[in-house]
Design an enzyme around this catalytic site. Structure first.
Site, PDB file in Angstrom:
ATOM      1  CG  HIS A   1     -70.855  -9.654 -48.699  1.00 12.55           C
ATOM      2  ND1 HIS A   1     -70.259  -9.579 -49.882  1.00 12.55           N
ATOM      3  CD2 HIS A   1     -70.097  -9.301 -47.833  1.00 12.55           C
ATOM      4  CE1 HIS A   1     -68.974  -9.241 -49.615  1.00 12.55           C
ATOM      5  NE2 HIS A   1     -68.926  -8.915 -48.333  1.00 12.55           N
TER       6      HIS A   1
ATOM      7  CE  LYS B   1     -76.332  -4.803 -56.730  1.00 10.57           C
ATOM      8  NZ  LYS B   1     -75.456  -5.431 -58.072  1.00 10.57           N
TER       9      LYS B   1
END
Ligand SMILES: [Fe+2]
Length: 566
Positions: free
Chosen positions: A12, A37
């Site tokens: 991530h 995001k």
């Protein structure tokens, strides 16, 4: 002398960082450019942007360094999945797919897509990249380094001795024993999204009483030297990656909080969840404190550097600074996995014989805004556009009379905090501004605090304890005794303060103007983004935000843009 590109990604928050001749030239998270995001995909936009900023062709790179060892990570995923077979049967294909597929061939992909010789693409250990990202841009020649996250290849916690160009491992704790996973598991239990909701848990904790210590002692056993062990029977991470906790946790703490249900802390139910958050925060702090004290004993050094996702816990960092026995503590702005790209790049540069970078003076390591392009586009959109020689005074005047002004100036920030380049600014003493920000723009839970920025030379007056080595990057909290600053003061009487010097020129000038006008060089500073979106990168993103949100004005460098003249 060399040019080294560091890369983090595939898990991530992917990022790229460029170090040239031992200087950190650019560092960019992929999400800012892709507009997804926490974008985990290999950061080709960010890599290209770093190279373009430096005016370098990919062929000129001496090394591309990935922030973890892909094969070691695959082994960990396989072993941990097989250990809980057949409970993990459903999880197995997902774990395999996430590691095989693109991820395993990450080094080949980097070489191919970037157009770099495969022999120049190397990898470093994940926690070493974290440790390097903190120590080598810190103000310290020597420091103890603590790296704490969910998991890298197999390590979740690392303790290091950092001296000059050397990082020596002193100890490690291996997955699945992990403070990051403990925090993530309970973040999911409290109904928040893992890897995103941890900040919310930290904000919520201030509203609770830590009355679940006996229960949490069942989840984690901590030795006096900080070495800890989770009772894995409470965590579903291996068996159910969506939840991060198992049914036994609900047996211990009661039913989980339904995700997305609105919060009402006047109810007994939500107060109980706040109490659980408070206990989790306390247990996390106590464990980090024990680890940091051990790091101090083992190194004898008076400075501590922290990295890894857990180091984004500003409340815990403040306690470490006070109680761990160090004189100084530093956390670089992108302490999470994005920061691994910076650590990887620096490790590559050091290996090639370059000098250690100097201390990080600013987080403005992204791409610059373009005021002329903003003027042209704003005029086309029918906005009112005014260029000003004294834009900082104009901004200060508008904020002081209660307006909410978005600022897009210079190069955008590195890390999850807006630090005066892509910030929304408001009056820190006006609770109405906070209400408006929360209701119409950020749509955040009511317990999430806004942060203040203050001139460093006046910081101690408003926020005792500031400035320190962490406050320029907003990675700690300080007391905020003056209740007049209601919009930036958390319920526990603290604030996550940013101290500002001329290293952040626009915000510095605005705060000087605030001082001249109101007597107080303090402003509310929140990140320039809509709910659930990455922080604004370009002037185009900024104008799109102005179109769709009820802010009073947008400033791009020295240009004020408003929807109506005035
Ligand atoms: Fe990490």
């Amino acid at each position: 002398m060399s040019a080294v590109l560091g890369i983090s990604g595939t898990y991530h928050d992917a990022a790229a960082a460029l170090v040239v001749d031992g200087h950190v030239v650019a560092a960019i998270q992929e999400e800012r450019l892709s507009r997804h995001k926490n974008d985990p995909r290999l950061p080709f936009h960010a890599a290209e942007a770093c190279l373009a900023y430096a005016g370098l062709a990919a062929a000129a790179l001496d090394r591309v360094v990935f922030y973890e060892q892909p094969f070691d990570k695959l082994e960990r995923v396989l072993v941990s999945t097989l250990e809980v077979f057949p409970r993990s049967l459903r999880q197995f294909p997902r774990a395999m797919a996430s590691q095989l597929g693109d991820k395993l061939w990450v080094m080949d992909q980097l070489a191919e897509r970037l157009g770099v010789d495969r022999a120049k693409v190397t990898a470093v250990e994940h926690h070493r990249a974290h440790a390097a990202s903190a120590l080598f841009v810190s103000p310290y020649e020597r420091a103890a380094v603590l790296t704490v996250d969910g998991v890298g290849e197999s390590v979740s916690t690392g303790l290091w001795r950092g001296d000059g160009r050397e990082l020596t491992p002193l100890g490690r704790i291996e997955y699945p024993h992990s403070l990051g996973l403990l925090y993530a598991g309970l973040t999911a239990y409290l109904g928040f999204e893992v890897n995103e909701g941890e900040y919310k848990v930290m904000g919520l904790a201030a509203y609770g009483e830590p009355r679940f210590r006996d229960e949490l002692a069942k989840l984690i056993r901590v030795e006096p030297d900080g070495w800890f062990e989770l009772d894995l029977s409470y965590f579903g991470k291996l068996a159910n990656a969506d939840l991060g906790f198992g049914p036994k946790l609900e047996g211990l703490l009661g039913p989980r909080r339904p995700p997305y249900a609105p919060w009402d802390l006047s109810t007994e139910r939500d107060q109980r969840y706040a109490d659980i958050a408070a206990t989790l925060q306390l247990v996390t702090e106590d464990t980090l404190l024990a680890l940091a004290r051990e790091a101090q004993r083992r190194t004898g050094f008076d400075a501590l550097c922290l990295a890894g996702g857990v180091a984004l816990n500003a409340v815990a960092n403040a306690r470490l600074a006070k109680e761990a026995g160090f004189r100084r503590v530093f956390v670089q702005p992108a302490a999470g996995d994005a920061g691994g790209a910076l650590g990887a790049a620096i490790l590559g540069a050091l290996e090639l014989g370059d000098p250690r970078p100097g201390p990080l003076a600013t987080a403005a390591l992204g791409l610059p805004a373009d005021a002329s392009a903003a003027m042209a586009l704003a005029s086309e959109l029918g906005f009112s556009v005014k260029r000003s020689d004294d834009i900082h005074t104009v901004i200060a005047e508008r904020i002081t009379r209660g307006e909410i002004i978005a600022l897009c100036t210079g190069r955008f920030e590195w890390g999850p905090r807006a630090l005066g380049q892509r910030s929304i600014l408001a009056d820190p003493r006006d609770p109405d501004s906070r209400e408006r920000l929360n209701r119409a723009i950020k749509r955040r839970e009511p317990f999430r605090p806004f942060a203040p920025a203050v001139l460093a030379d006046a910081a101690a007056r408003y926020f005792p304890g500031a400035p320190d080595d962490m406050t320029p990057f907003m990675t700690t909290v300080c007391p905020c005794p003056d209740q007049a600053f209601a919009a930036v003061r958390h319920v526990d009487g603290t604030a996550r303060v940013q101290t500002v010097t001329t290293a952040t020129p626009a915000l510095y000038a605005i705060l000087e103007a605030m001082r001249a006008q109101s007597g107080h060089p303090v402003v509310l500073n929140t990140s320039f983004n809509g709910a659930g979106e990455p922080i604004i990168a370009s002037e185009v993103d900024a104008l799109a935000f102005l179109l769709s949100h009820p802010i009073d004005g947008l400033v791009v460098d020295d240009v004020l843009i408003t929807k109506r003249p005035g």
